[in-house]
Write a protein that holds these residues in place. Sequence first.
Motif, PDB file in Angstrom:
ATOM      1  N   SER A  27      65.575  19.428 -33.757  1.00 49.53           N
ATOM      2  CA  SER A  27      65.311  20.798 -33.710  1.00 49.53           C
ATOM      3  C   SER A  27      65.038  21.394 -32.090  1.00 49.53           C
ATOM      4  O   SER A  27      64.695  22.716 -31.928  1.00 49.53           O
ATOM      5  CB  SER A  27      63.700  20.928 -34.382  1.00 49.53           C
ATOM      6  OG  SER A  27      64.024  20.473 -35.610  1.00 49.53           O
ATOM      7  N   TYR A  28      64.751  20.407 -30.986  1.00 52.95           N
ATOM      8  CA  TYR A  28      64.481  20.794 -29.712  1.00 52.95           C
ATOM      9  C   TYR A  28      65.184  19.939 -28.809  1.00 52.95           C
ATOM     10  O   TYR A  28      65.612  19.125 -28.978  1.00 52.95           O
ATOM     11  CB  TYR A  28      62.990  20.397 -29.676  1.00 52.95           C
ATOM     12  CG  TYR A  28      62.055  21.343 -30.692  1.00 52.95           C
ATOM     13  CD1 TYR A  28      61.572  22.570 -30.317  1.00 52.95           C
ATOM     14  CD2 TYR A  28      61.420  20.443 -31.660  1.00 52.95           C
ATOM     15  CE1 TYR A  28      60.565  23.201 -31.152  1.00 52.95           C
ATOM     16  CE2 TYR A  28      60.652  20.896 -32.586  1.00 52.95           C
ATOM     17  CZ  TYR A  28      60.219  22.161 -32.344  1.00 52.95           C
ATOM     18  OH  TYR A  28      59.299  22.844 -33.113  1.00 52.95           O
TER      19      TYR A  28
ATOM     20  N   TRP B  88      64.432  18.713 -24.891  1.00 51.90           N
ATOM     21  CA  TRP B  88      63.309  18.113 -24.438  1.00 51.90           C
ATOM     22  C   TRP B  88      63.165  17.966 -22.837  1.00 51.90           C
ATOM     23  O   TRP B  88      64.417  17.471 -22.237  1.00 51.90           O
ATOM     24  CB  TRP B  88      62.784  16.914 -24.894  1.00 51.90           C
ATOM     25  CG  TRP B  88      62.510  16.883 -26.519  1.00 51.90           C
ATOM     26  CD1 TRP B  88      63.148  16.859 -27.656  1.00 51.90           C
ATOM     27  CD2 TRP B  88      61.102  16.934 -27.028  1.00 51.90           C
ATOM     28  NE1 TRP B  88      62.678  17.118 -28.536  1.00 51.90           N
ATOM     29  CE2 TRP B  88      61.118  17.033 -28.523  1.00 51.90           C
ATOM     30  CE3 TRP B  88      60.021  17.004 -26.402  1.00 51.90           C
ATOM     31  CZ2 TRP B  88      60.418  17.099 -29.176  1.00 51.90           C
ATOM     32  CZ3 TRP B  88      58.636  17.441 -27.561  1.00 51.90           C
ATOM     33  CH2 TRP B  88      59.014  17.258 -28.613  1.00 51.90           C
TER      34      TRP B  88
ATOM     35  N   PRO C  79      58.761  20.664 -25.490  1.00 45.63           N
ATOM     36  CA  PRO C  79      59.988  20.961 -26.417  1.00 45.63           C
ATOM     37  C   PRO C  79      60.380  22.388 -26.006  1.00 45.63           C
ATOM     38  O   PRO C  79      59.837  23.254 -25.918  1.00 45.63           O
ATOM     39  CB  PRO C  79      59.277  20.697 -27.878  1.00 45.63           C
ATOM     40  CG  PRO C  79      57.618  21.316 -27.480  1.00 45.63           C
ATOM     41  CD  PRO C  79      57.522  20.756 -25.975  1.00 45.63           C
TER      42      PRO C  79
ATOM     43  N   LYS D  52      63.149  25.180 -27.939  1.00 45.03           N
ATOM     44  CA  LYS D  52      63.541  25.464 -29.048  1.00 45.03           C
ATOM     45  C   LYS D  52      65.333  25.733 -28.979  1.00 45.03           C
ATOM     46  O   LYS D  52      65.497  26.453 -27.893  1.00 45.03           O
ATOM     47  CB  LYS D  52      63.056  26.564 -29.802  1.00 45.03           C
ATOM     48  CG  LYS D  52      63.613  27.313 -31.134  1.00 45.03           C
ATOM     49  CD  LYS D  52      63.338  25.854 -31.899  1.00 45.03           C
ATOM     50  CE  LYS D  52      63.705  26.330 -33.568  1.00 45.03           C
ATOM     51  NZ  LYS D  52      63.411  25.168 -34.547  1.00 45.03           N
TER      52      LYS D  52
END
Length: 272
Positions: free
Chosen positions: A235-236, A238, A269, A271
């Motif tokens: 999802s992310y 980093w 994080p 996106k």
Amino acid sequence: MGWWLSEKCTLKALSMSSIFGKLIDIFNGIINQRIQSKASSASNDVLDAFLNLTKENNQEWSCSDVIHVLVDVFVAGTDATSDTIEWAMAELLQNPETMVKAQRELQEVLGKDGIVQESDISKLPYLQAIVKETFRLHPPAPLLVPHKAETDVEICGSTVPKNSQVLINAWAIGRDPSTWSNPNAFVPERFLGRDIDVKGRDFELIPFGAGRRICLGLILAHRMVHLILASLLHSYAWKLDDGMKPEDMDMNEKLGFTLQKAQPLRAIPIKV
């Protein structure tokens, strides 16, 4: 000074007793609600399995036993799982090329917008290797739980007397240079193509213990670590906080109830 330390320990014990009392009350309420609604409920989860045991043999297995087993699983599993995920993320941030490989595998299997499901984990061998390598370097309970010798026993030429308390150093086993090449390095590739797991069958990697005293929450923890780590990576993107470089990360350990990072991981994080 002795009085002050004694008083402090007493207050801490009272605080822990109060916390566990509240937790037991919560589980007691859940169990009572489940018993009352069982006639109209079609659920068939672990709580139902425990309650069925109380009906089959109420002399050996009571609702009180169920409550205390649930408390053990909840307390042990929460801390150990979160610490393991933190260690995995820390190792990946310190080894960005490894993180890229894991994210590429996730994208190939799930697509850009796919949601990680439990059924996907078997299709992610590199992610599985990352989790195994994390458990090898950072076992949640580095000395496992204390064991006790039931009889005198001889192991590798040494005698362990009856009633001796035995501690298993899983941390040292995972870093044994006679078993692992470059044992202190984070190298998930060492598990690719190897039939070795963390479920108590391979004694060179036993973060959950083995045999009859193996960790009660193994299955739940194993699933949750994979699912949460996969979701975070998919999802992310980093990056480290405050512009820190990977080589400057503090990877020192602190021994508490579980093996923790001395300095908590701080990552941002982004996106994707």
